[in-house]
Design a protein around this motif. Structure first.
Motif, PDB file in Angstrom:
ATOM      1  N   VAL A   9      -3.723   4.157  -3.699  1.00  0.00           N
ATOM      2  CA  VAL A   9      -4.960   4.949  -3.604  1.00  0.00           C
ATOM      3  C   VAL A   9      -6.057   4.304  -4.465  1.00  0.00           C
ATOM      4  O   VAL A   9      -7.194   4.134  -4.019  1.00  0.00           O
ATOM      5  CB  VAL A   9      -4.717   6.408  -4.056  1.00  0.00           C
ATOM      6  CG1 VAL A   9      -6.016   7.196  -4.041  1.00  0.00           C
ATOM      7  CG2 VAL A   9      -3.703   7.091  -3.137  1.00  0.00           C
ATOM      8  N   ARG A  57      -6.393   1.249  -5.358  1.00  0.00           N
ATOM      9  CA  ARG A  57      -6.835  -0.012  -4.769  1.00  0.00           C
ATOM     10  C   ARG A  57      -7.869   0.235  -3.662  1.00  0.00           C
ATOM     11  O   ARG A  57      -8.902  -0.421  -3.603  1.00  0.00           O
ATOM     12  CB  ARG A  57      -5.616  -0.741  -4.199  1.00  0.00           C
ATOM     13  CG  ARG A  57      -5.924  -2.095  -3.638  1.00  0.00           C
ATOM     14  CD  ARG A  57      -4.632  -2.795  -3.208  1.00  0.00           C
ATOM     15  NE  ARG A  57      -4.966  -4.064  -2.613  1.00  0.00           N
ATOM     16  CZ  ARG A  57      -5.282  -4.211  -1.323  1.00  0.00           C
ATOM     17  NH1 ARG A  57      -5.301  -3.154  -0.539  1.00  0.00           N
ATOM     18  NH2 ARG A  57      -5.599  -5.394  -0.855  1.00  0.00           N
ATOM     19  N   ARG A  58      -7.569   1.219  -2.804  1.00  0.00           N
ATOM     20  CA  ARG A  58      -8.509   1.504  -1.718  1.00  0.00           C
ATOM     21  C   ARG A  58      -9.858   1.946  -2.265  1.00  0.00           C
ATOM     22  O   ARG A  58     -10.906   1.437  -1.875  1.00  0.00           O
ATOM     23  CB  ARG A  58      -7.970   2.607  -0.802  1.00  0.00           C
ATOM     24  CG  ARG A  58      -8.812   2.794   0.453  1.00  0.00           C
ATOM     25  CD  ARG A  58      -8.594   4.156   1.092  1.00  0.00           C
ATOM     26  NE  ARG A  58      -9.536   5.128   0.579  1.00  0.00           N
ATOM     27  CZ  ARG A  58     -10.760   5.322   1.094  1.00  0.00           C
ATOM     28  NH1 ARG A  58     -11.163   4.633   2.126  1.00  0.00           N
ATOM     29  NH2 ARG A  58     -11.564   6.217   0.569  1.00  0.00           N
ATOM     30  N   GLU A  59      -9.822   2.906  -3.202  1.00  0.00           N
ATOM     31  CA  GLU A  59     -11.073   3.439  -3.744  1.00  0.00           C
ATOM     32  C   GLU A  59     -11.892   2.326  -4.394  1.00  0.00           C
ATOM     33  O   GLU A  59     -13.096   2.244  -4.210  1.00  0.00           O
ATOM     34  CB  GLU A  59     -10.788   4.540  -4.781  1.00  0.00           C
ATOM     35  CG  GLU A  59     -10.102   5.758  -4.215  1.00  0.00           C
ATOM     36  CD  GLU A  59     -10.993   6.552  -3.266  1.00  0.00           C
ATOM     37  OE1 GLU A  59     -12.223   6.358  -3.284  1.00  0.00           O
ATOM     38  OE2 GLU A  59     -10.452   7.353  -2.490  1.00  0.00           O
ATOM     39  N   GLN A 112     -13.075  -0.356  -1.632  1.00  0.00           N
ATOM     40  CA  GLN A 112     -14.053   0.248  -0.732  1.00  0.00           C
ATOM     41  C   GLN A 112     -15.416   0.326  -1.424  1.00  0.00           C
ATOM     42  O   GLN A 112     -16.448   0.116  -0.809  1.00  0.00           O
ATOM     43  CB  GLN A 112     -13.556   1.641  -0.347  1.00  0.00           C
ATOM     44  CG  GLN A 112     -14.190   2.251   0.876  1.00  0.00           C
ATOM     45  CD  GLN A 112     -13.804   1.530   2.155  1.00  0.00           C
ATOM     46  OE1 GLN A 112     -12.910   0.689   2.175  1.00  0.00           O
ATOM     47  NE2 GLN A 112     -14.506   1.842   3.218  1.00  0.00           N
TER      48      GLN A 112
END
Lengths: 417, 314
Positions: A8, A10-12, A15
């Motif tokens: 999670v 990493r995505r945030e 992005q």
């Protein structure tokens, strides 16, 4: 750390960091820093080349020569200068004055100076009487020339006068552990820049957390994600991921400040020598205050994001949180004018104000270590308490549809579970 | 082999409202099961409890023989009723992310994402953002997200909503293939034709209570014997006089007779055979739609409570 939390985060992080806005905003700050340097240079010597043309009606008959000699010698704002023109008082004072005022209005002159015969009264007519720098110079020049005339008239020898009338200049110095250092407002400006920086970074990333949570809630993404991770992981992952993005940006910004300070130490430019030197410890503390301040506010913003159900709600719900943050910025000047006063110490120890106000104090003075330690401990305690409450609100709110809960309902959520 | 999903006396209330009451469900591994019910009947709440997103107030939920929890969550692919996708994230990145969250390594998740995009005819859009997709495409993407981790159990809430007939049949084709692979599929829908076409068993709930549960063929058979359709020539008045008939509906070329009980059918044939010329006599199997409507209406009239009426009725 649990694997899913890392995913999670990493995505945030990615992005955010990959977005165009991030790049633009990261680069915007160095421009702000450039503005700061421009400010430093401007207060020492700057301004465009300009002549202040002043018409002088000298009814005493012997003041024009010494006054113009004195004023035309002064150079200010880099290349600005006074230029005096004597106006004959043929036909009486009143018509001459009327003529001068017209000339000032028509911009033939910037100002008109009228000196009465007995040197008792000096009047200055100008379109602009708020330029304190010009007025100050004029005041001191007219004053000292008239005083000189009076002293001469009283019988003092001319050669003694020069020494007696030597002007006095008040210089400011900032006292630090590294010794005293001349300061003309640079510390004030840097403290302001850094405290505001903390504020900007916290508010931007705090509100991003809220928007992100709201996006997941209103876009029903939460339901898909929660089928794979628990709510706390999702909330924490968002806060840490966006916080890491914020930290990246903040570090770039601090790097800019560091570069400016480093450059100023090596530069031969006298003005830049005045930029306050901040040690590595201060930089480290700035980062720590950013991290803790961000965690404190982002957790609140995350809870806020979980209780809103549409765009309109967003403004209203974030308001109380944002107001606290804004209040700390409003308090900067009060803390800056007396950074070691009881009031300043007290304010900077309050966890919600500490990220901004302690940074103000750190830059402007040397707060004792125990005060820094206490404020960090209080912030940590605040974060622990707030995360606990926020997690409850988040867990219930994130799947809730329909209207925003009222305050009593929120309190019930906090009591439950 | 343990049941894929088992609920025992599960209850869930939101404040005053009882969303699910004493619900028992038993979904055999490898079956396609339809969870049917009108809007607000407690389907989504039930599914969220199975997904461990909500905690039941009471009762027990087992997934593949183990109590529902964090780990069991990963055994289920869940497609919620409303689309939940990050609008500004690229499509393949999104698939990869949700795959990773379900424990598929990143590279593998990416590879499978590409496979499903191709399979669902979305390959050209892999690098587009979700908000550039049509509703139907988003639905297919959501389906791909659900399938990516290749879980043994699938929960699909209103899968075919928003799909045009071409895409709906593409999705059904994939579903049949998944059933062939032995996956357990729990369908939640209020569209009966979908359930009719795909489900082995159904459960009908309304107001959080189970009204019907079991094998679809058996349920239909149980409902079916009370209506007969007759194509005939002759005097229609005889139909009205037939014994054991509750109601007669005459149409152009045929008539429908509602019987008082299933046993009355032979009686009716015996009565009518000498009087009219019967060309066709058929015991009707009701559509799931009819079963749904009758059962829900019956349950509502027996348990009608004024405070539960919709706002427009007041």
């Amino acid at each position: 750390m649990p694997v899913k939390l890392l995913i999670v985060i990493r995505r945030e992080y990615l992005q955010r960091v990959r977005s165009k806005g991030f790049l633009i905003f990261t680069l915007l700050f160095p421009l702000l820093m450039a503005g700061y340097i421009a400010f430093i240079i401007s207060i020492s010597h700057s301004g465009s080349r300009q002549q202040y043309r002043i018409a002088v009606l000298d009814e005493s008959g012997h003041l024009f020569a010494p006054l113009s000699a004195r004023l035309e010698k002064i150079k200010f704002h880099q290349n600005s200068q006074f230029l005096l023109t004597s106006i004959p008082d043929t036909g009486g004072t009143a018509p001459a004055l009327a003529g001068m005022v017209t000339a000032v209005l028509r911009k033939h002159f910037d100002g008109a100076l009228v000196i009465s015969p007995g040197l008792r009264r000096v009047r200055y007519y100008a379109r602009d009487v708020t330029n304190f720098y010009v007025l100050g110079k004029l005041q001191s020049a007219v004053g000292s020339v008239i005083q000189r005339q009076r002293l001469l008239a009283a019988g003092l020898p001319a050669r003694k006068l020069a020494k007696l009338l030597q002007p006095v200049n008040l210089r400011q110095y900032k006292v630090t552990r590294n010794g005293a250092k001349a300061d003309q407002g640079q510390t004030f400006a840097l403290a302001y820049v850094l405290s505001t920086l903390l504020y900007i970074a916290i508010i931007i990333y705090g509100i991003s957390v809220m928007r992100g949570v709201a996006e997941e809630k209103t876009g029903r993404i939460a339901e898909v994600v929660l089928a794979a991770v628990d709510p706390f992981t999702l909330m924490l992952g968002k806060i840490i991921g966006l916080g890491a993005a914020g930290l990246t940006q903040f570090a770039v910004w601090l790097g800019c400040v560091g570069l400016v300070i480093g450059y100023s130490r090596m530069s031969s430019n006298a003005a830049l020598q005045h930029i306050p030197h901040l040690g590595p410890a201060v930089f480290l503390l700035l980062i720590v205050y950013f991290i803790l301040g961000f965690l404190l506010y982002a957790t609140l913003y995350a809870a806020a994001g979980a209780i809103i159900s549409n765009e309109q709600d967003m403004q209203q719900t974030q308001m109380p949180i944002t107001l606290i943050l804004v209040l700390s910025v409003i308090l900067i000047p009060a803390v800056l004018t007396s950074p070691a006063s009881f009031k300043a110490v007290l304010l900077s120890e309050i966890p919600f104000f500490a990220p901004v106000l302690m940074v103000t104090r750190l830059t402007a003075s040397h707060p004792p270590s125990w005060q820094i330690g206490l404020s960090l401990a209080l912030m940590l305690a605040g974060i622990v308490v707030i995360i606990r409450f926020a997690a409850k609100v988040y867990r219930i709110g994130i799947l809730m549809t329909g209207k925003r809960p009222t305050l009593p309902e929120l309190l019930r959520w906090l009591k439950a579970a | 082999m343990p049941n894929a999903i088992q609920l025992h006396q599960v209850c869930k209330a939101y404040g005053e409202t009882q969303a699910v009451a004493n619900l028992d469900l038993c979904i055999a591994a490898g079956s396609v099961y339809g969870l049917l019910g009108p809007n607000g009947s407690g389907k989504t709440t039930t599914i969220r409890m199975i997904m461990n997103i909500l905690m039941p107030d009471q009762g027990e939920i087992q997934i593949l023989g183990r109590p529902a929890g964090r780990k069991e969550q990963d055994q289920i692919g869940y497609l919620p009723e409303e689309r939940g996708l990050y609008a500004k994230m690229k499509i393949l990145d999104q698939l990869t992310y949700f795959g990773e969250l379900k424990n598929v390594p990143r590279a593998e998740a990416r590879r499978r994402g590409q496979y499903w995009l191709q399979r669902l005819e979305l390959s050209d859009w892999a690098d587009k953002k979700v908000n550039e997709l049509s509703k139907g495409m988003q639905q297919k993407l959501q389906f791909a997200v659900t399938l990516l981790a290749d879980p043994p159990i699938l929960i699909l809430d209103e899968l075919t909503s928003g799909l045009d007939p071409v895409n709906a049949s593409l999705v059904r084709e994939v579903l049949l293939e998944l059933r062939g692979q032995g996956k357990t599929i729990l369908f939640s829908t209020h569209r009966m034709e979908d359930a009719e076409r795909l489900c082995d068993s159904i459960c009908l709930i309304a107001r959080g209570r189970k009204l019907l549960d079991g094998d679809l063929q058996q349920i239909r058979a149980g409902f079916g014997k009370q209506t007969v359709r007759i194509e005939f020539t002759g005097e229609a008045q005889w139909l009205h006089q037939a014994p054991g008939v509750r109601k007669t509906d005459l149409y152009d070329s045929y008539a429908e007779l509602q019987l008082q009980s299933a046993e009355a059918a032979p009686e009716v044939v015996r009565f009518l055979a000498p009087r009219v010329n019967i060309r066709k006599f058929e015991i009707l199997v009701p559509s799931l739609d009819e079963i749904f409507l009758t059962t829900v209406a019956a349950a509502q009239s027996s348990a009608a409570r004024p405070e539960r009426e919709p706002a427009y009725a007041r």
